[in-house]
Design a protein around this motif. Sequence first.
Motif, short mmCIF file in Angstrom:
data_model
loop_
_atom_site.label_atom_id
_atom_site.label_comp_id
_atom_site.label_asym_id
_atom_site.label_seq_id
_atom_site.Cartn_x
_atom_site.Cartn_y
_atom_site.Cartn_z
N PHE A 157 49.79 32.29 23.50
CA PHE A 157 48.48 32.93 23.34
C PHE A 157 47.70 32.71 24.62
CE2 PHE A 157 44.19 33.63 21.99
CZ PHE A 157 44.25 34.46 20.87
N ASN A 158 47.44 33.78 25.35
CA ASN A 158 46.73 33.68 26.62
C ASN A 158 45.27 34.07 26.44
OD1 ASN A 158 49.08 33.04 28.26
ND2 ASN A 158 49.72 35.14 27.86
N LEU A 159 44.37 33.20 26.88
CA LEU A 159 42.94 33.43 26.76
C LEU A 159 42.31 33.41 28.15
CD1 LEU A 159 40.53 33.73 24.76
CD2 LEU A 159 40.30 31.24 24.86
N ASP A 160 41.77 34.56 28.56
CA ASP A 160 41.13 34.69 29.86
C ASP A 160 39.62 34.66 29.66
OD1 ASP A 160 43.76 35.20 30.81
OD2 ASP A 160 43.51 37.32 30.28
N VAL A 161 38.96 33.73 30.33
CA VAL A 161 37.52 33.54 30.12
C VAL A 161 36.76 33.90 31.39
CG1 VAL A 161 35.71 31.95 29.40
CG2 VAL A 161 38.03 31.67 28.50
N PHE A 162 35.79 34.79 31.22
CA PHE A 162 34.91 35.19 32.32
C PHE A 162 33.53 34.61 32.06
CE2 PHE A 162 38.20 38.33 31.85
CZ PHE A 162 38.56 38.69 33.14
N VAL A 163 32.89 34.14 33.11
CA VAL A 163 31.53 33.63 32.99
C VAL A 163 30.56 34.67 33.54
CG1 VAL A 163 29.91 31.82 33.65
CG2 VAL A 163 32.28 31.23 33.15
N ARG A 164 29.87 35.30 32.64
CA ARG A 164 28.81 36.27 32.94
C ARG A 164 29.30 37.56 33.59
NH1 ARG A 164 23.87 36.55 30.48
NH2 ARG A 164 22.46 37.81 31.71
N ARG A 165 30.25 37.45 34.54
CA ARG A 165 30.68 38.63 35.28
C ARG A 165 32.18 38.87 35.09
NH1 ARG A 165 28.17 38.84 41.25
NH2 ARG A 165 27.99 41.05 40.80
N VAL A 166 32.53 40.15 35.02
CA VAL A 166 33.92 40.57 34.89
C VAL A 166 34.24 41.49 36.05
CG1 VAL A 166 35.63 41.69 33.38
CG2 VAL A 166 33.71 40.42 32.38
N LEU A 167 35.45 41.40 36.56
CA LEU A 167 35.87 42.23 37.68
C LEU A 167 34.97 42.02 38.90
CD1 LEU A 167 36.48 45.39 35.52
CD2 LEU A 167 38.26 44.13 36.70
N ARG A 168 34.48 40.79 39.02
CA ARG A 168 33.60 40.41 40.14
C ARG A 168 32.42 41.36 40.28
NH1 ARG A 168 38.84 39.68 42.00
NH2 ARG A 168 39.41 37.50 42.33
N GLY A 169 31.90 41.80 39.15
CA GLY A 169 30.76 42.70 39.24
C GLY A 169 30.09 42.98 37.92
N ILE A 170 30.81 43.61 36.99
CA ILE A 170 30.20 43.99 35.71
C ILE A 170 29.65 42.75 35.02
CG2 ILE A 170 30.58 45.04 33.47
CD1 ILE A 170 30.72 47.01 35.74
N THR A 171 28.36 42.80 34.71
CA THR A 171 27.63 41.63 34.22
C THR A 171 27.34 41.74 32.74
OG1 THR A 171 26.61 41.35 36.41
CG2 THR A 171 25.53 40.26 34.57
N LEU A 172 27.37 40.60 32.07
CA LEU A 172 27.03 40.53 30.65
C LEU A 172 25.51 40.65 30.53
CD1 LEU A 172 28.29 40.00 27.79
CD2 LEU A 172 27.70 37.60 28.15
#
Length: 242
Positions: free
Chosen positions: A109-124
């Motif tokens: 089970f692979n879990l990829d966690v992004f902090v606030r930003r995804v793809l070095r740009g799109i922001t939560l």
Amino acid sequence: MITRERLIEEFALLDEKARLMDSEEIHIYLIGGGNLALRGIKPATADVDVVVENVGVLNRLERVLTDPSPELKTSKGLVIYIKVVEHEYRRKLGAYSVYRKLDPELEDFNLDVFVRRVLRGITLTEGIMKRAFVPKEFNELEKLKVHLVSPEDIFLFKGVTSLGRSKDIDDIMRLLELGIDFDVVLDEVRAQKEFIEPERFEHLAGLLLEKLISVQRILEERGLRSSGLDKFISSLEKLLFG
């Protein structure tokens, strides 16, 4: 591959472990293939991608994932993830941390966690968080709060990945079948412009435009047309080129 059922079970086990640890609440926002699998739009996903608001939330999540203490045994035994130091998603997509649960019976089970930003740009953004909701499958979880990001925001995330990711084109087609409010997507693109560096925004918006033109061509080849998509492409061109 991670199915909808596996996803639900795994998050329930993590919530159980978090309760044993008396953890504070951990809010995660489910994006990517895991989001679509949970909705039943696709059968399974290779990885589960989530976004958290800040490093503090990440640290709480990491403690739950990686603590090997035997007293934290859940109803399904010990649940232990390892942190993958070098992973392609950290390089390609800007994942902050990648974790893997090694399972001898089921697939990892692979879990990829992004902090606030995804793809070095799109922001939560606030808009993304407000449109997200906790689905009924996770209503009973006490510590792990799983928020399902809206189809419109998944459409945006899928639209700005690299052009070589054909599976994202397939996912965009699935989302079009589900129904997309393009006004919401366009408003979010404008909101993202306020958070992303100008050159990076132009790059990501350019990827989105190019990918959606490809989708438009695929639809035309099938004798189909989406007036909403056509209008969105025109609006995006105006936003980019004036």
